[in-house]
Design a protein around this motif. Structure first.
Motif, PDB file in Angstrom:
ATOM      1  N   VAL A 154      -4.488   9.267  -8.074  1.00 33.53           N
ATOM      2  CA  VAL A 154      -4.777   9.047  -6.658  1.00 33.53           C
ATOM      3  C   VAL A 154      -3.348   8.900  -6.079  1.00 33.53           C
ATOM      4  O   VAL A 154      -2.364   8.819  -6.811  1.00 33.53           O
ATOM      5  CB  VAL A 154      -5.612   7.880  -6.447  1.00 33.53           C
ATOM      6  N   LYS A 155      -3.299   8.847  -4.684  1.00 34.39           N
ATOM      7  CA  LYS A 155      -2.326   8.883  -4.021  1.00 34.39           C
ATOM      8  C   LYS A 155      -2.244   7.410  -3.216  1.00 34.39           C
ATOM      9  O   LYS A 155      -3.421   6.912  -3.216  1.00 34.39           O
ATOM     10  CB  LYS A 155      -2.463   9.702  -3.076  1.00 34.39           C
ATOM     11  N   VAL A 156      -0.839   6.801  -2.976  1.00 37.33           N
ATOM     12  CA  VAL A 156      -0.942   5.505  -2.471  1.00 37.33           C
ATOM     13  C   VAL A 156      -1.709   5.559  -1.198  1.00 37.33           C
ATOM     14  O   VAL A 156      -1.816   6.398  -0.412  1.00 37.33           O
ATOM     15  CB  VAL A 156       0.514   5.198  -1.820  1.00 37.33           C
ATOM     16  N   ARG A 197      -9.289  -7.831 -12.628  1.00 41.10           N
ATOM     17  CA  ARG A 197      -8.160  -7.750 -11.998  1.00 41.10           C
ATOM     18  C   ARG A 197      -6.728  -7.671 -12.616  1.00 41.10           C
ATOM     19  O   ARG A 197      -6.825  -7.959 -13.710  1.00 41.10           O
ATOM     20  CB  ARG A 197      -8.034  -9.151 -11.183  1.00 41.10           C
ATOM     21  N   ILE A 198      -5.986  -6.991 -11.961  1.00 41.32           N
ATOM     22  CA  ILE A 198      -4.592  -6.761 -12.425  1.00 41.32           C
ATOM     23  C   ILE A 198      -3.756  -6.601 -11.138  1.00 41.32           C
ATOM     24  O   ILE A 198      -3.972  -6.434 -10.147  1.00 41.32           O
ATOM     25  CB  ILE A 198      -4.665  -5.106 -13.166  1.00 41.32           C
ATOM     26  N   ASP A 199      -2.386  -7.062 -11.396  1.00 43.88           N
ATOM     27  CA  ASP A 199      -1.327  -7.192 -10.402  1.00 43.88           C
ATOM     28  C   ASP A 199      -0.812  -5.977 -10.127  1.00 43.88           C
ATOM     29  O   ASP A 199      -0.971  -4.941 -10.872  1.00 43.88           O
ATOM     30  CB  ASP A 199      -0.274  -8.172 -11.126  1.00 43.88           C
ATOM     31  N   GLY A 200      -0.708  -5.627  -8.597  1.00 46.59           N
ATOM     32  CA  GLY A 200      -0.247  -4.641  -8.314  1.00 46.59           C
ATOM     33  C   GLY A 200      -1.344  -3.720  -7.567  1.00 46.59           C
ATOM     34  O   GLY A 200      -0.799  -2.578  -7.002  1.00 46.59           O
ATOM     35  N   LEU A 201      -2.578  -3.844  -7.911  1.00 42.98           N
ATOM     36  CA  LEU A 201      -3.818  -3.229  -7.411  1.00 42.98           C
ATOM     37  C   LEU A 201      -4.472  -4.161  -6.481  1.00 42.98           C
ATOM     38  O   LEU A 201      -4.888  -5.216  -6.952  1.00 42.98           O
ATOM     39  CB  LEU A 201      -4.653  -2.414  -8.421  1.00 42.98           C
ATOM     40  N   ILE A 217      -7.143  -0.093  -4.670  1.00 43.30           N
ATOM     41  CA  ILE A 217      -6.321   0.743  -3.760  1.00 43.30           C
ATOM     42  C   ILE A 217      -4.787   0.314  -4.125  1.00 43.30           C
ATOM     43  O   ILE A 217      -4.394  -0.875  -3.901  1.00 43.30           O
ATOM     44  CB  ILE A 217      -6.361   0.477  -2.027  1.00 43.30           C
ATOM     45  N   ALA A 218      -4.049   1.301  -4.432  1.00 45.98           N
ATOM     46  CA  ALA A 218      -2.351   0.774  -4.704  1.00 45.98           C
ATOM     47  C   ALA A 218      -1.573   1.048  -3.575  1.00 45.98           C
ATOM     48  O   ALA A 218      -1.747   2.096  -2.710  1.00 45.98           O
ATOM     49  CB  ALA A 218      -1.851   1.741  -5.893  1.00 45.98           C
ATOM     50  N   SER A 219      -0.606   0.076  -3.455  1.00 45.84           N
ATOM     51  CA  SER A 219       0.435   0.308  -2.147  1.00 45.84           C
ATOM     52  C   SER A 219       1.671   1.068  -2.332  1.00 45.84           C
ATOM     53  O   SER A 219       2.567   1.295  -1.657  1.00 45.84           O
ATOM     54  CB  SER A 219       0.674  -1.134  -1.622  1.00 45.84           C
ATOM     55  N   HIS A 220       1.741   0.920  -3.845  1.00 46.13           N
ATOM     56  CA  HIS A 220       3.115   1.433  -4.230  1.00 46.13           C
ATOM     57  C   HIS A 220       2.882   2.682  -5.328  1.00 46.13           C
ATOM     58  O   HIS A 220       1.977   2.311  -6.140  1.00 46.13           O
ATOM     59  CB  HIS A 220       4.012   0.511  -4.753  1.00 46.13           C
ATOM     60  N   PRO A 221       3.423   3.614  -5.759  1.00 46.26           N
ATOM     61  CA  PRO A 221       3.237   4.612  -6.822  1.00 46.26           C
ATOM     62  C   PRO A 221       3.516   4.105  -7.866  1.00 46.26           C
ATOM     63  O   PRO A 221       4.598   3.208  -8.058  1.00 46.26           O
ATOM     64  CB  PRO A 221       4.259   5.826  -6.122  1.00 46.26           C
ATOM     65  N   GLY A 222       2.940   4.571  -9.001  1.00 44.90           N
ATOM     66  CA  GLY A 222       3.198   3.946 -10.514  1.00 44.90           C
ATOM     67  C   GLY A 222       2.314   3.968 -11.207  1.00 44.90           C
ATOM     68  O   GLY A 222       1.302   5.030 -10.905  1.00 44.90           O
ATOM     69  N   VAL A 224      -7.546   1.522 -19.721  1.00 44.18           N
ATOM     70  CA  VAL A 224      -7.357   2.988 -18.850  1.00 44.18           C
ATOM     71  C   VAL A 224      -6.438   2.811 -17.982  1.00 44.18           C
ATOM     72  O   VAL A 224      -5.952   1.861 -17.383  1.00 44.18           O
ATOM     73  CB  VAL A 224      -8.582   3.164 -18.075  1.00 44.18           C
ATOM     74  N   THR A 225      -5.531   3.909 -17.888  1.00 43.10           N
ATOM     75  CA  THR A 225      -4.260   3.844 -16.959  1.00 43.10           C
ATOM     76  C   THR A 225      -4.609   4.959 -15.567  1.00 43.10           C
ATOM     77  O   THR A 225      -4.980   6.167 -15.904  1.00 43.10           O
ATOM     78  CB  THR A 225      -3.094   4.504 -17.656  1.00 43.10           C
ATOM     79  N   ILE A 226      -4.071   4.225 -14.649  1.00 39.23           N
ATOM     80  CA  ILE A 226      -4.217   4.905 -13.394  1.00 39.23           C
ATOM     81  C   ILE A 226      -2.592   5.339 -12.840  1.00 39.23           C
ATOM     82  O   ILE A 226      -2.007   4.617 -12.776  1.00 39.23           O
ATOM     83  CB  ILE A 226      -4.861   4.236 -12.307  1.00 39.23           C
ATOM     84  N   THR A 227      -2.899   6.721 -12.534  1.00 39.53           N
ATOM     85  CA  THR A 227      -1.359   7.311 -12.125  1.00 39.53           C
ATOM     86  C   THR A 227      -1.575   7.293 -10.372  1.00 39.53           C
ATOM     87  O   THR A 227      -2.580   7.999  -9.991  1.00 39.53           O
ATOM     88  CB  THR A 227      -1.157   8.534 -12.529  1.00 39.53           C
ATOM     89  N   VAL A 228      -0.597   6.605  -9.957  1.00 42.86           N
ATOM     90  CA  VAL A 228      -0.734   6.690  -8.175  1.00 42.86           C
ATOM     91  C   VAL A 228       0.492   7.466  -7.842  1.00 42.86           C
ATOM     92  O   VAL A 228       1.688   7.192  -8.171  1.00 42.86           O
ATOM     93  CB  VAL A 228      -0.570   5.122  -7.846  1.00 42.86           C
ATOM     94  N   LEU A 229       0.301   8.356  -6.996  1.00 41.83           N
ATOM     95  CA  LEU A 229       1.387   9.304  -6.592  1.00 41.83           C
ATOM     96  C   LEU A 229       1.858   8.806  -5.282  1.00 41.83           C
ATOM     97  O   LEU A 229       0.980   8.270  -4.504  1.00 41.83           O
ATOM     98  CB  LEU A 229       0.953  10.700  -6.704  1.00 41.83           C
ATOM     99  N   PRO A 230       3.082   9.316  -4.842  1.00 41.56           N
ATOM    100  CA  PRO A 230       3.507   8.754  -3.475  1.00 41.56           C
ATOM    101  C   PRO A 230       2.408   9.398  -2.422  1.00 41.56           C
ATOM    102  O   PRO A 230       2.052  10.661  -2.725  1.00 41.56           O
ATOM    103  CB  PRO A 230       4.793   9.537  -3.414  1.00 41.56           C
ATOM    104  N   ALA A 231       2.363   8.850  -1.296  1.00 42.46           N
ATOM    105  CA  ALA A 231       1.558   9.588  -0.302  1.00 42.46           C
ATOM    106  C   ALA A 231       2.177  10.864   0.292  1.00 42.46           C
ATOM    107  O   ALA A 231       3.460  10.894   0.309  1.00 42.46           O
ATOM    108  CB  ALA A 231       1.289   8.424   0.770  1.00 42.46           C
ATOM    109  N   ALA A 232       1.313  11.593   0.857  1.00 41.19           N
ATOM    110  CA  ALA A 232       2.193  12.959   1.378  1.00 41.19           C
ATOM    111  C   ALA A 232       2.769  12.710   2.459  1.00 41.19           C
ATOM    112  O   ALA A 232       2.143  12.128   3.361  1.00 41.19           O
ATOM    113  CB  ALA A 232       0.882  14.056   1.440  1.00 41.19           C
ATOM    114  N   ALA A 233       4.022  13.218   2.688  1.00 44.37           N
ATOM    115  CA  ALA A 233       4.924  13.170   3.865  1.00 44.37           C
ATOM    116  C   ALA A 233       4.223  13.977   5.096  1.00 44.37           C
ATOM    117  O   ALA A 233       3.792  15.019   4.863  1.00 44.37           O
ATOM    118  CB  ALA A 233       6.201  13.402   3.715  1.00 44.37           C
TER     119      ALA A 233
END
Length: 553
Positions: free
Chosen positions: A283-285, A313-317, A346-351, A378-387
């Motif tokens: 997903v994206k940020v 629960r997990i830190d960063g999300l 919902i992630a606020s930073h990519p990673g 499970v690992t979730i990949t967070v991409l930067p938001a589209a500019a």
């Protein structure tokens, strides 16, 4: 002309083919297993219209068909009609063993094969009464908080016009009735009897000896005497009969030493699954990703199922949990407890964010072993938001200047509307805060917490005195379910006043998020429960003060 006819025939066939499909036909029995010389119901259900009438002759090889009925119903949902047909057969097996129920042809449609276990006839007791009760419990040596199936059977060979029956009275136990009564025919000592069977699920809350008091049936039966009056006012003579079952004793075993997990959960089977809102874990940020966790346990109640949100629960999300959905399915062989929880991430930073493995230890009462239901990490990949795209400078024409002026006027108009809406919003907040302060300042109505059926206050008192958090939780859930219709400690706390609300939240945190190894103390909870000023749940006008009738005529 010939080409037109062939084309019309082809189109007709093409339009018909998508709607031509096999009708779904299901088969089920009203109970399993059954004893030899006992009749049982065999129901065939078709969702739609089968190809033809059923041919039940294959059943006659293994079963005697006593009677059969056919009915149908039509319903409309969202403007679409659906029709369901049922064929109900009362049959009796000819031999013992695992008997195959063969597929039944409905023209080109067919029902699936099934099977039923036919066991040996119950031992003769020499009882030739016209009406009597039998009860049995399985298992007789259960584990604490594990399910016990309690079966009541009413045998009769006389006609009953009205009857009432006691409910099982079991100290320090939760009792749940399982579905509707079933009626069938059997033989005892060569005498035919009609049997009405009722089942309960009992969950003993303490280890030790648990007694199940006898049940009493009070019935009005038709006698063989002549009516008292002749003519228009004549009626059948009846007399009152009262019969009682035997008492049963259970030997409840404590939690086995091999079970080391903090949350005791026993069941005959357990399943843990997950479902995501997308198949690609990318997903994206700022975009939400929804996870649905489902836990189902056979032979358990919803109060025994652990909460799942706190374990994921997990830190960063940022985690946004929804209200859990709790449900109990009543089956002839016991309860199936289900818990479903939805979480939005919902992630606020990519990673890359890794959700840890989710593991739930539980005790299998059939294999007598500790098992673990788990969902892998499970690992979730967070991409930067589209500019946002940068527009190139545009040379404006004179006609476009007029358009820009109109746009500025529209912008000023909407700015004015927005200012008015903001002012209205501020007024709403001020009025709402004033009303809320008045509501808080108003004295709470005084009342007394009345004991509800199935809840025993001494069970909560003993759990608090022993500092047994799990037993206190189950007692509070039983009280909350029957008093407020709640299914979790958090929901129950919202209905209670302080200090009881705070003590319930403290218990909930102690069960699922223990801190510094401190043991929970139940003295404050019990004192707050006794002092809780709660109004009793309003009584429905249709409720009956007496015992629930076994037969409704």
């Amino acid at each position: 002309m010939m080409i037109f006819r062939l084309t019309l025939a082809f189109l007709t066939l093409w339009l018909w083919l998508p709607t031509a499909h096999a009708t779904d036909i299901q088969v089920r029995t009203d109970r399993n297993p059954v004893a030899i010389n006992e009749s049982f119901k065999l129901t065939f259900t078709a969702d739609g219209k089968p190809d033809d009438e059923p041919d039940f002759s294959p059943l006659e090889q293994q079963f005697d068909i006593i009677s059969q009925q056919h009915g149908s119903s039509t319903s409309w949902v969202n403007g679409k009609s659906s029709r369901t047909q049922q064929w109900v057969l009362r049959v009796m097996a000819k031999a013992e063993g695992n008997i195959l129920i063969p597929p039944i042809a409905f023209g080109s449609d067919s029902s699936p094969p099934s099977a039923i276990q036919v066991v040996e006839q119950a031992q003769a007791t020499g009882n030739r009464d016209e009406i009597f009760l039998r009860v049995e419990a399985s298992p007789e040596q259960p584990w604490v908080q594990s399910q016990v199936l309690y079966t009541l059977k009413l045998f009769r060979r006389i006609q009953i016009t009205q009857a009432s029956l006691d409910e099982p009275d079991v100290k320090d136990a939760i009792v749940e009735r399982l579905g509707e009564d079933s009626t069938y025919m059997t033989q005892v000592d060569g005498i035919d009897y009609w049997v009405t069977e009722r089942k309960y699920a009992i969950f003993p809350q303490q280890a030790g000896i648990v007694s199940i008091a006898p049940l009493t049936l009070t019935a009005e039966v038709i006698t063989d005497h002549q009516p008292r009056f002749n003519g228009f006012f004549s009626r059948q003579n009846t007399e009152t009969r009262r019969v009682q079952s035997q008492a049963l004793t259970l030997t409840v075993k404590p939690i086995p030493e091999v079970f080391k997990a903090p949350h005791w959960l026993s069941a005959t089977s357990l399943q843990l699954t997950e479902r995501w809102s997308t198949q690609v874990m990318e997903v994206k940020v700022g975009e939400p990703l929804t996870r649905t966790l489902s836990l189902s346990a056979k032979g358990a109640s919803v109060g025994q199922l652990p909460e799942l949100v706190g374990q994921t629960r997990i830190d960063g999300l940022k985690t946004y949990p929804d209200q859990p959905v709790l449900r109990e399915d009543q089956q002839p062989d016991g309860l199936i407890a289900r818990r479903e929880e939805k979480l939005a991430y919902i992630a606020s930073h990519p990673g890359h964010y890794t959700l840890p493995e989710l593991a739930i230890p539980w005790f299998n009462t059939q294999t007598q072993r500790v098992e673990i239901a788990s969902i892998p990490a499970v690992t979730i990949t967070v991409l930067p938001a589209a500019a946002a795209p940068t527009s190139a400078p545009v040379v404006t024409e004179p006609t476009q200047i007029q358009t820009g002026l109109r746009d500025n006027a529209d912008a000023r108009l909407w700015q004015g509307v927005s200012a008015l809406l903001a002012a209205g919003w501020m007024v709403t907040l001020i009025v709402g805060g004033w009303c809320k302060r008045r509501m808080v300042a108003a004295p709470a109505p005084q009342g007394v917490a009345l004991p509800q059926p199935g809840f025993q206050a001494h069970a909560l008192q003993q759990a608090c005195q022993r500092n047994d958090g799990q037993a206190a939780k189950l007692a509070l859930l039983a009280w909350g379910k029957q008093t407020y219709g709640t299914h979790s400690l958090s929901e129950l706390a919202a209905h209670c006043d302080d200090p009881l609300s705070g003590h319930i939240e403290t218990l909930n945190r102690a069960l699922y998020a223990p801190e510094d190894g401190n043991e929970w103390n139940g003295d404050g909870l019990w004192l707050a429960f006794k002092a809780q000023p709660v109004l009793s749940r309003p009584r429905n006008l249709g409720e009956d003060d007496g015992l629930e009738p076994l037969f409704r005529l």
